[in-house]
Design a protein around this motif. Structure first.
Motif, PDB file in Angstrom:
ATOM      1  N   CYS A   1       0.740  -1.494   0.026  1.00 59.76           N
ATOM      2  CA  CYS A   1       0.259   0.112   0.035  1.00 59.76           C
ATOM      3  C   CYS A   1       0.800   1.109   0.155  1.00 59.76           C
ATOM      4  N   PHE A   2       0.661   2.223  -0.850  1.00 60.88           N
ATOM      5  CA  PHE A   2       1.083   3.491  -0.718  1.00 60.88           C
ATOM      6  C   PHE A   2      -0.055   4.402  -0.571  1.00 60.88           C
ATOM      7  N   ASP A   3       0.275   5.584   0.482  1.00 64.09           N
ATOM      8  CA  ASP A   3      -0.846   6.352   0.864  1.00 64.09           C
ATOM      9  C   ASP A   3      -0.311   7.719   0.121  1.00 64.09           C
ATOM     10  N   ASN A   4      -1.344   8.006  -0.962  1.00 67.06           N
ATOM     11  CA  ASN A   4      -1.006   9.173  -1.747  1.00 67.06           C
ATOM     12  C   ASN A   4      -1.123  10.649  -0.994  1.00 67.06           C
ATOM     13  N   GLY A   5      -2.089  10.664  -0.095  1.00 67.14           N
ATOM     14  CA  GLY A   5      -1.938  11.803   0.498  1.00 67.14           C
ATOM     15  C   GLY A   5      -0.816  12.026   1.634  1.00 67.14           C
ATOM     16  N   TYR A   6      -0.327  11.094   2.089  1.00 69.85           N
ATOM     17  CA  TYR A   6       0.903  11.148   2.777  1.00 69.85           C
ATOM     18  C   TYR A   6       2.100  11.492   2.007  1.00 69.85           C
ATOM     19  N   LEU A   7       2.272  10.904   1.034  1.00 62.77           N
ATOM     20  CA  LEU A   7       3.312  11.029  -0.027  1.00 62.77           C
ATOM     21  C   LEU A   7       3.497  12.255  -0.550  1.00 62.77           C
ATOM     22  N   MET A   8       2.285  12.788  -0.842  1.00 59.69           N
ATOM     23  CA  MET A   8       2.135  14.437  -1.557  1.00 59.69           C
ATOM     24  C   MET A   8       2.472  15.069  -0.367  1.00 59.69           C
ATOM     25  N   ALA A   9       2.259  14.933   0.779  1.00 57.37           N
ATOM     26  CA  ALA A   9       2.711  15.923   1.851  1.00 57.37           C
ATOM     27  C   ALA A   9       4.398  16.087   1.959  1.00 57.37           C
ATOM     28  N   LYS A  10       4.763  14.905   1.603  1.00 61.22           N
ATOM     29  CA  LYS A  10       6.226  14.993   1.632  1.00 61.22           C
ATOM     30  C   LYS A  10       6.892  15.297   0.388  1.00 61.22           C
ATOM     31  N   MET A  11       6.286  14.859  -0.959  1.00 60.87           N
ATOM     32  CA  MET A  11       7.019  15.090  -2.173  1.00 60.87           C
ATOM     33  C   MET A  11       6.509  16.290  -3.207  1.00 60.87           C
ATOM     34  N   LYS A  12       5.232  16.649  -2.995  1.00 60.92           N
ATOM     35  CA  LYS A  12       4.510  17.492  -3.663  1.00 60.92           C
ATOM     36  C   LYS A  12       4.131  17.407  -5.134  1.00 60.92           C
TER      37      LYS A  12
ATOM     38  N   GLU B   1       7.277  12.545  -9.136  1.00 52.60           N
ATOM     39  CA  GLU B   1       8.277  12.051  -7.806  1.00 52.60           C
ATOM     40  C   GLU B   1       7.792  10.799  -6.999  1.00 52.60           C
ATOM     41  N   ILE B   2       6.328  11.083  -6.929  1.00 50.21           N
ATOM     42  CA  ILE B   2       5.777   9.618  -6.053  1.00 50.21           C
ATOM     43  C   ILE B   2       6.001   8.417  -6.968  1.00 50.21           C
TER      44      ILE B   2
ATOM     45  N   VAL C   1      11.942   7.018   3.747  1.00 55.43           N
ATOM     46  CA  VAL C   1      10.579   7.485   3.511  1.00 55.43           C
ATOM     47  C   VAL C   1       9.412   6.283   3.560  1.00 55.43           C
ATOM     48  N   THR C   2       8.743   6.139   4.259  1.00 55.27           N
ATOM     49  CA  THR C   2       7.671   4.921   4.348  1.00 55.27           C
ATOM     50  C   THR C   2       6.612   5.313   3.438  1.00 55.27           C
ATOM     51  N   SER C   3       5.968   4.125   2.857  1.00 61.79           N
ATOM     52  CA  SER C   3       4.853   4.267   1.877  1.00 61.79           C
ATOM     53  C   SER C   3       3.573   4.847   2.502  1.00 61.79           C
ATOM     54  N   CYS C   4       3.332   4.564   3.897  1.00 63.41           N
ATOM     55  CA  CYS C   4       2.231   4.972   4.646  1.00 63.41           C
ATOM     56  C   CYS C   4       2.237   5.458   5.891  1.00 63.41           C
ATOM     57  N   PRO C   5       1.525   6.208   6.734  1.00 62.71           N
ATOM     58  CA  PRO C   5       1.962   6.831   8.091  1.00 62.71           C
ATOM     59  C   PRO C   5       2.054   5.637   8.901  1.00 62.71           C
ATOM     60  N   VAL C   6       3.009   5.592   9.984  1.00 63.47           N
ATOM     61  CA  VAL C   6       3.123   4.481  10.909  1.00 63.47           C
ATOM     62  C   VAL C   6       3.204   4.944  12.214  1.00 63.47           C
ATOM     63  N   SER C   7       2.476   4.475  13.234  1.00 64.10           N
ATOM     64  CA  SER C   7       2.716   4.919  14.618  1.00 64.10           C
ATOM     65  C   SER C   7       3.743   4.110  15.354  1.00 64.10           C
ATOM     66  N   ASP C   8       3.916   4.588  16.501  1.00 59.90           N
ATOM     67  CA  ASP C   8       4.739   3.827  17.582  1.00 59.90           C
ATOM     68  C   ASP C   8       4.501   2.848  17.993  1.00 59.90           C
TER      69      ASP C   8
END
Length: 343
Positions: free
Chosen positions: A197-208, A212-213, A258-265
Motif C-alpha cells: 500500500c502507498f498512501d497518496n495523501g501522505y506521500l503528496m505532503a512529502k513530495m508535492k 516524483e511519487i 521514507v515510508t509508503s504509509c503513516p506508521v505509529s509507534d
C-alpha cells in the motif's frame, strides 16, 4: 522460476507502470524500445520475453476504461516497448464509480474479451503458470472496480500468486473515493496474495509532485522484482489468505528514509522482508486503511452519495465490504501471527 505478468490498470496504475518499465529498461541496459544496449547482458527473463534481434518485450498488459492515458503512452518514447495488443481500453471512463469499473456492461463488452485473451496469451508464453502483478489506485472507479473485475478472473482461471501495488487516495481526492477504496479492498482481501500500500495523501505532503511519487514507487517495485527471489506467498487453494498480507514499505529517497504509509509507534511489526534498498513491513499500511474505512462508514451510515455511486451494484456489497475491512483491522490490531509461507 515463475515468470511474472504485470497488468497496469487505470491512469494511476499505468503511470506507475510506465515508470516501472522505464526503470527496468535502465537497470537491464535496454533502450526504451526494448533493444539490448549490451548484448552480453540479459534482462530478467521473468519480466521480459526475448524476441528477435536482441529485442526484449515486457510481459505486460496496459488496461484502462478511458483511452487517454494509454494514448499518451503510445505516443511517448516508451510506446514501442509494448506490442499493440498489450493496450486495452474502453471509450470512456468509469465515472469515478467502483460499480461502473467492475460491472458496467458497456465497458465489459469492450475490455473483457481482449483482456482475457491477452492474459491467456501471456500465460501460454510462460514455462509454467505465471505470477501476476497488478498496479492500480483504489480511489478511482477504474483503479478499484476494473482491478476487482480482473482479480476475480485471475482467481477463477489461474491458481497462482497475485501481487497488488495499491495506491490509497488522499482525503480530498473525491467525495466517493472512500467507497471505491473499501469496495476494492474487499476484492484484494479475497483474491490477492500480497498487497503493498502507498498512501497518496501522505506521500503528496512529502513530495508535492505526482511524478516524483511515481518514481519513488517504481524504485521499490524494481528493487523487489528485479531478481527471481520469490517472496510473494505461494498459491494454496485451501489456504486462508484473507486479512494477512498488507504491507507498507520503507526506502531511502533523496537522502531520507521514507515510508509508503503513516506508521505509529504502537504498530506491531508482524513480518519483515528485506531487499537491497527496500524493506516491507506487514503492519503499518493498516493505519491508512483505517482512515478510509472511517470515512466510508460515516458516509454509508447516512447513505450519502450511495444512489449516484451504486449503479451496477447492490447495497449489500457496501455492507459486506465494511464488515470484511473491520475484520482485517481487528486481526492487525490484535497482532495475530500473519507470517506467510513463501518460496
Amino acid at each position: 522460476m515463475h515468470e511474472t505478468v504485470t497488468i497496469s490498470i487505470g491512469e494511476c496504475g499505468n503511470n506507475i507502470g510506465s515508470q516501472f518499465w522505464r526503470d527496468c529498461c535502465t537497470q537491464s541496459d535496454l533502450s526504451v524500445s526494448g533493444h539490448s544496449l549490451h548484448p552480453q547482458v540479459s534482462p530478467p527473463s521473468h519480466l521480459f520475453e526475448e524476441q528477435v534481434s536482441s529485442r526484449f518485450v515486457p510481459r505486460a498488459i496496459l488496461l484502462d476504461s478511458d483511452p487517454g492515458t494509454l494514448a499518451n503512452i503510445r505516443n511517448s518514447d516508451l510506446g514501442f516497448l509494448f506490442p499493440p495488443s498489450a493496450y486495452i481500453s474502453g471509450t470512456y471512463g468509469a465515472g469515478n464509480s467502483f460499480g461502473n469499473g467492475c460491472n458496467d456492461p458497456d465497458l465489459l463488452e469492450l475490455i473483457q474479451e481482449p483482456l482475457n485473451d491477452q492474459i491467456r496469451i501471456q500465460a501460454e508464453k510462460c514455462d509454467q503458470t505465471p505470477n501476476f502483478n497488478l498496479f492500480h489506485s483504489l480511489g478511482g472507479g477504474t483503479g478499484s472496480g476494473t482491478t476487482a473485475f480482473t482479480l476475480s478472473h485471475l482467481k477463477e482461471e489461474y491458481k497462482t500468486s497475485i501481487f497488488n501495488c495499491s495506491v490509497l487516495p488522499e482525503p480530498d481526492a473525491s467525495v466517493v473515493s472512500p467507497y471505491n477504496c473499501i469496495l476494492g479492498l474487499n476484492y484484494l482481501i479475497e483474491s490477492s496474495s500480497a498487497v503493498l500500500c502507498f498512501d497518496n495523501g501522505y506521500l503528496m505532503a512529502k513530495m508535492k509532485v505526482i511524478g516524483e511519487i511515481n518514481q519513488y514507487i517504481s524504485s521499490q517495485l524494481v528493487d523487489m522484482f528485479k531478481s527471481e527471489k520469490q517472496w510473494i506467498p505461494k498459491y494454496d487453494e485451501d489456504a486462508a489468505y484473507d486479512q494477512r498480507h498488507f504491507y507498507h514499505s520503507e526506502a531511502m529517497w533523496k537522502g531520507e528514509i521514507v515510508t509508503s504509509c503513516p506508521v505509529s509507534d504502537t504498530d506491531k511489526v508482524i513480518q519483515e522482508i528485506e531487499f537491497e534498498n527496500t524493506k516491507l513491513y506487514n503492519s503499518g499500511a493498516i493505519q491508512s486503511i483505517k482512515q478510509q474505512l472511517d470515512r466510508f462508514d460515516l458516509m454509508f451510515k447516512r447513505k450519502a452519495f450511495v444512489y449516484g455511486h451504486s449503479k451496477c451494484m447492490d447495497e449489500f456489497e457496501y455492507v459486506e465490504a465494511s464488515e470484511r475491512a473491520h475484520e482485517l483491522l481487528e486481526i492487525y490490531e490484535n497482532g495475530e501471527d500473519c507470517t506467510l509461507t513463501t518460496d
